[in-house]
Write an enzyme that holds these catalytic residues in place. Structure first.
Site, PDB file in Angstrom:
ATOM      1  N   ASP A 167       0.826  -1.202   0.000  1.00 14.04           N
ATOM      2  CA  ASP A 167       0.000   0.000   0.000  1.00 14.04           C
ATOM      3  C   ASP A 167       0.871   1.268   0.000  1.00 14.04           C
ATOM      4  O   ASP A 167       2.007   1.255   0.485  1.00 14.04           O
ATOM      5  CB  ASP A 167      -0.831  -0.031   1.298  1.00 14.04           C
ATOM      6  CG  ASP A 167      -1.954   0.971   1.342  1.00 14.04           C
ATOM      7  OD1 ASP A 167      -2.824   0.885   0.467  1.00 14.04           O
ATOM      8  OD2 ASP A 167      -1.970   1.820   2.257  1.00 14.04           O
ATOM      9  N   GLU A 208       1.357  -0.163  -4.897  1.00 18.78           N
ATOM     10  CA  GLU A 208       0.372   0.837  -5.305  1.00 18.78           C
ATOM     11  C   GLU A 208       1.031   2.215  -5.333  1.00 18.78           C
ATOM     12  O   GLU A 208       1.460   2.730  -4.309  1.00 18.78           O
ATOM     13  CB  GLU A 208      -0.793   0.861  -4.313  1.00 18.78           C
ATOM     14  CG  GLU A 208      -1.858   1.874  -4.703  1.00 18.78           C
ATOM     15  CD  GLU A 208      -2.446   2.660  -3.539  1.00 18.78           C
ATOM     16  OE1 GLU A 208      -3.509   3.254  -3.713  1.00 18.78           O
ATOM     17  OE2 GLU A 208      -1.818   2.712  -2.450  1.00 18.78           O
TER      18      GLU A 208
END
Ligand code: ABC
Ligand code: CA
Length: 472
Positions: free
Chosen positions: A203, A227
């Site tokens: 993330d 990400e």
């Protein structure tokens, strides 16, 4: 599993809380309430047939560690991104044994487990946060001092200020501190080995300094995909140097724009892919291609035209990246922005006899057949031969030629591809309909479509070796 071992996979993304309940019950789940709805790892184990029947061979689950408990301004931490203790599991989803059983159940089917992890922040419920509630970083000095990210063009601010807001601050971990770095590296290494994790989705990668990542990825010891939420290939490209792969956000933006209306620009999508092919470390191969995820409005909230939906859904399966599909797309879920895009899948009844379930099953089978028929399929970069019109697009990745269009259901697309690279007069089949056509004497094709539907052409000979769809 290594990055190379992930190349031939296709990934089904789930939010654990919203995928399946332990006892198979179907509690109500009002997404607007942002509460836990009852999905578990055990529930997921019970529904692996559903995922595997569609042809997926990897599952990405939402974060597994202990989160903020109770209600906040933005509801409960059902999505798992609000870490409080990296060394405990989120008990809403089950026990350590349940997570191990999920891993084992996947491996018994030859499938991989991908776990989502957050390194950038711990999450508080007040301002200033209660640092002593965090584990193992329980002192204020383990964090960057408070400031909220507001200028995304200032990279230092992006890395060292906080996401979230004063209600639910995403308290930014001091990833410049050596103790923090060592602790994080040891943690990821144990998490991967304790639960036999095959890959890690990371993330908020752009919110941590780039040179933090190589050692973290090495400590994970398995495939890492990050990400980096930005639409520029030039910005995302730098991150392809520090972890195995990135989620392909730069082509997601033009993908959605290309197919959400009949005015969409298909060549802008191709142009972005070409930029990525030439600027990313491994071209587009080490990226994850997706049409939807848990942060963006579902595609079917943007258009209900079934032909546009089928064309857009086809894209991730016919290009260079690793295809990823977000749960619920196959059931035509149409929730808008977060939190509406996080519907409970049990409310669909997991019906398999539905057009988009069949569509994705066929796409997975076609990809597998192409891989089996050409041992350089996975390392051959897609090309975009011209088709003779702005509302159509051809994607060539031998032995596959995908023909897309954004005219919509009432259109009759036509593709003229003079250099498709097939054998002269070779017999081809559109795997989506099992309709046969022949290449012309130059190995090109002229295809008249109907109802705005996409086509995925593969030589009949390539299909028969794989013994799969349309082969009889
Ligand atoms: C909650 C509520 C929301 C509410 C929000 C304030 O709080 O649910 O309804 O609006 C988790 C939860 C969320 C939760 C957040 C915050 O935590 O899932 O439900 O929202 O509490 C990852 C995950 C995501 C997760 C987190 C946090 C991070 O995938 O699920 O959220 O662990 C940024 C981050 C990105 C993050 C994303 C949500 O926020 O970079 O890592 N995703 C610009 C910025 C981006 C920014 C984006 C946010 O806005 O550049 O960095 O993402 O909208 C393009 C540009 C982009 C630009 C876009 C909009 O336009 O190229 O740069 O993105 O053209
Ligand atoms: Ca940070």
């Amino acid at each position: 599993a290594s990055a190379d071992e992930w190349r031939n996979r296709t990934i089904y993304q789930v939010i654990t809380d919203r995928f399946a309940t332990s006892d198979g019950s179907s509690p109500s789940c009002d997404t607007s309430q942002r509460q836990y709805c009852g999905g578990t790892w055990k529930g997921l184990v019970g529904k692996l047939d559903y995922i595997q029947n569609m042809g997926f061979d990897a599952v990405w689950i939402s974060p597994v560690v202990a989160n903020v408990e109770g209600n906040t301004t933005y509801g409960e931490a059902f999505h798992g991104y609000w870490t409080q203790d990296i060394n405990s599991l989120n008990s809403h989803f089950g026990t350590a044994d349940d997570l191990k059983s999920l891993s084992t159940a996947l491996h018994n089917r030859g499938m991989y487990l991908m776990v989502d992890v957050v390194v950038n922040h711990m999450v508080g419920t007040a301002d200033p946060p209660n640092f002593s509630a965090f584990q193992p970083f329980s002192s204020q000095s383990d964090f960057h001092s408070e400031c909220f990210v507001s200028n995304y063009d200032n990279q230092t601010e992006v890395e060292q200020c906080w996401l979230g807001d004063k209600n639910v601050p995403l308290v930014d971990i001091n990833t410049e501190d050596n103790n923090v770095v060592t602790t994080m590296n040891n943690w990821i290494s144990s998490l991967v080995s304790n639960y036999s994790v095959d890959g890690v989705r990371i993330d908020t990668v752009k919110h941590v300094r780039k040179d933090f990542w190589p050692d973290f990825a090495k400590s994970a010891g398995v495939f890492t995909i990050g990400e980096v939420l930005n639409n520029e290939t030039s910005y995302v490209s730098a991150y392809t140097q520090v972890i195995d792969a990135v989620l392909d956000y730069p082509s997601w933006f033009p993908l959605v724009a290309a197919f959400q209306t009949s005015n969409g620009n298909l060549s802008a999508l191709a142009a972005t892919v070409q930029q990525a092919q030439s600027s990313y470390k491994d071209g587009e191969f080490m990226t994850g291609a997706f049409l939807e995820n848990h942060d963006q409005p579902r595609f079917q909230s943007l258009t209900q035209d079934s032909a546009l939906v089928k064309n857009a859904m086809t894209w991730p399966f016919v290009q260079d990246a690793i295809p990823i599909m977000y749960y619920g797309q196959e059931q035509s879920y149409a929730g808008g922005a977060d939190p509406a895009n996080r519907e409970a899948l049990w409310l669909s009844g997991y019906v398999e006899d539905k057009p988009l379930v069949t569509h994705v099953k066929t796409l997975n089978a076609a990809r597998k057949a192409a891989i089996a028929a050409n041992n350089s399929f996975l390392t051959t970069a897609v090309k975009f031969p011209s088709t003779g019109s702005d509302s159509t697009m051809a994607i060539l990745k031998p032995p596959m030629l995908a023909l897309l269009s954004n005219g919509g259901s009432s259109s009759t697309p036509k593709w003229t591809v003079s250099d498709a690279g097939f054998q002269a007069n070779e017999e081809l089949v559109d795997v989506l309909t099992c309709t046969k056509i022949n290449a012309d004497s130059n190995g090109g094709v002229t295809v008249q479509g109907s109802g705005g539907s996409p086509q995925v052409l593969i030589p009949t000979s390539a299909l028969s070796t794989a013994g799969t769809t349309c082969s009889s």
